[in-house]
Write an enzyme that holds these catalytic residues in place. Structure first.
Site, PDB file in Angstrom:
ATOM      1  CE  LYS A  54      -3.995  -1.852   2.459  1.00  0.00           C
ATOM      2  NZ  LYS A  54      -4.589  -2.143   3.751  1.00  0.00           N
ATOM      3  CD  GLN A  98      -3.804  -4.227   6.753  1.00  0.00           C
ATOM      4  OE1 GLN A  98      -3.613  -3.259   6.026  1.00  0.00           O
ATOM      5  NE2 GLN A  98      -4.413  -5.317   6.343  1.00  0.00           N
ATOM      6  CG  ASP A 121     -10.526  -0.061   4.975  1.00  0.00           C
ATOM      7  OD1 ASP A 121     -10.332  -0.405   3.793  1.00  0.00           O
ATOM      8  OD2 ASP A 121      -9.891  -0.514   5.944  1.00  0.00           O
TER       9      ASP A 121
END
Ligand code: NDP
Length: 297
Positions: A54, A98, A121
């Protein structure tokens, strides 16, 4: 003749190029650089790989990339304080924690502490509600990537019968909502569904997000259907190493489907591309600018 194999790797690379171009325009026209902060708690090897990837792709797209690595025994208060700092940091437009977090941390509280505008997200309860009511929201990356590939492959999805296999909050449910918003007739099936094969067999579009290797069989597929395989299942291969396969029996289904995504090289690369897309979208919205072209739901 087999199905068209949808090349997610090439498609994601094209999306990342589009993002880099739009990031450049944003810099030159407005002197703004989108920033993404990724927070990793603990040392899960799979998460480490994902976070590195990422960070690399964020920087390649011309964005600011920040990583916060916290010890596995970090307490809730410390994590919440970091989220608060990032919420108030004007150079950061996207915050991603995460998952999964270590067991002692309250994941829901952490997700809902992220300011919804920076929730790249799309897991914050406000964004879930906005998506569910057809309003502008941050959309979870994996379903967004699936939607982009479907639109690219099929054009309009209006009137298609889409069957989503799996009802998780991160894939199945938002995927169903996106398909509904694109005027599909949507059916969701799961582990308690009766006659699942008969239901899936009526689908023009099949999304498999099950987490069990090769659950979707060729006998479940209608001739010419479009199959998107979200699954990532690591299995032992004959040479003693491991390999990744999807939730769909690819070789057999390819003989019947009209189009199908492979695993690896299908949905996977699209997920990070959509994270970058969401960061750019968040940045534009925070600065009161129009949404980036071709990168939103
Ligand atoms: P979850 O485990 O949260 O959900 C799985 C769903 O599948 C559940 O709704 C479950 O039903 C359903 N299910 C399980 N067994 C069956 C069955 N035999 N028949 C029908 N339905 C079944 O998984 P996720 O949604 O988080 O992930 C799904 C897969 O996608 C995983 O392999 C994951 O690794 C992968 N993934 C890939 C991503 C990518 O970037 N490519 C990103 C996110 C996930 P029930 O609710 O009844 O238990």
């Amino acid at each position: 003749m087999g199905a068209q194999v949808i090349d997610g790797k090439a498609f994601a690379s094209g999306i990342r190029e589009q993002i880099a171009t739009q990031v450049n325009q944003l810099k030159s026209a407005h002197n703004i650089t989108p920033g993404l902060a990724v927070v990793l708690v603990g040392e899960d090897p799979a998460s480490e790989v994902y976070v590195r990837s990422k960070g690399k792709q964020t920087a390649e797209a011309g964005m600011k990339s920040v990583e916060h690595r916290l010890d596995a025994d970090t307490d809730q208060q410390t994590l919440m304080a970091l989220i608060d700092n990032l919420n108030n940091d004007a150079s950061i437009h996207g915050i991603l924690v995460q998952l999964p977090l270590p067991d002692h941390l309250d994941e829901t509280a952490v997700i809902n502490a992220i300011t919804p505008e920076k929730d790249v997200d799309g897991f914050h309860i406000s964004n879930v509600g906005l998506l569910g009511t057809g309003q502008k929201s941050m959309v979870p990356c994996t379903p967004l990537g699936c939607l982009m590939m479907l639109r690219d492959t099929l054009g309009s999805l209006s009137g298609c019968h889409a069957v989503v296999v799996g009802r998780s909050n991160i894939v199945g449910k938002p995927m169903a909502q996106l398909l509904l918003n694109d005027n599909c007739t949507v059916t969701m099936v799961h582990s308690k569904t009766r006659n699942i094969e008969d239901v899936v067999k009526t689908a023009d579009i099949v999304i498999a997000a099950v987490g069990r290797a090769e659950t979707v069989k060729a006998s479940w597929i209608k001739q010419g259907a479009c199959i998107i395989d979200v699954g990532i299942n690591r299995i032992a291969s004959k040479d003693g190493k491991s390999r990744i396969i999807g939730d769909v029996d690819f070789d057999a289904c390819q003989q019947i489907a009209g189009a199908i995504t492979p695993v690896p090289g299908g949905v996977g690369p699209m997920t990070i591309a959509c994270l970058l897309a969401n960061t750019l979208t968040a940045c534009c919205r925070i600065h009161g600018l129009e949404d980036p072209k071709g990168l939103t739901a």
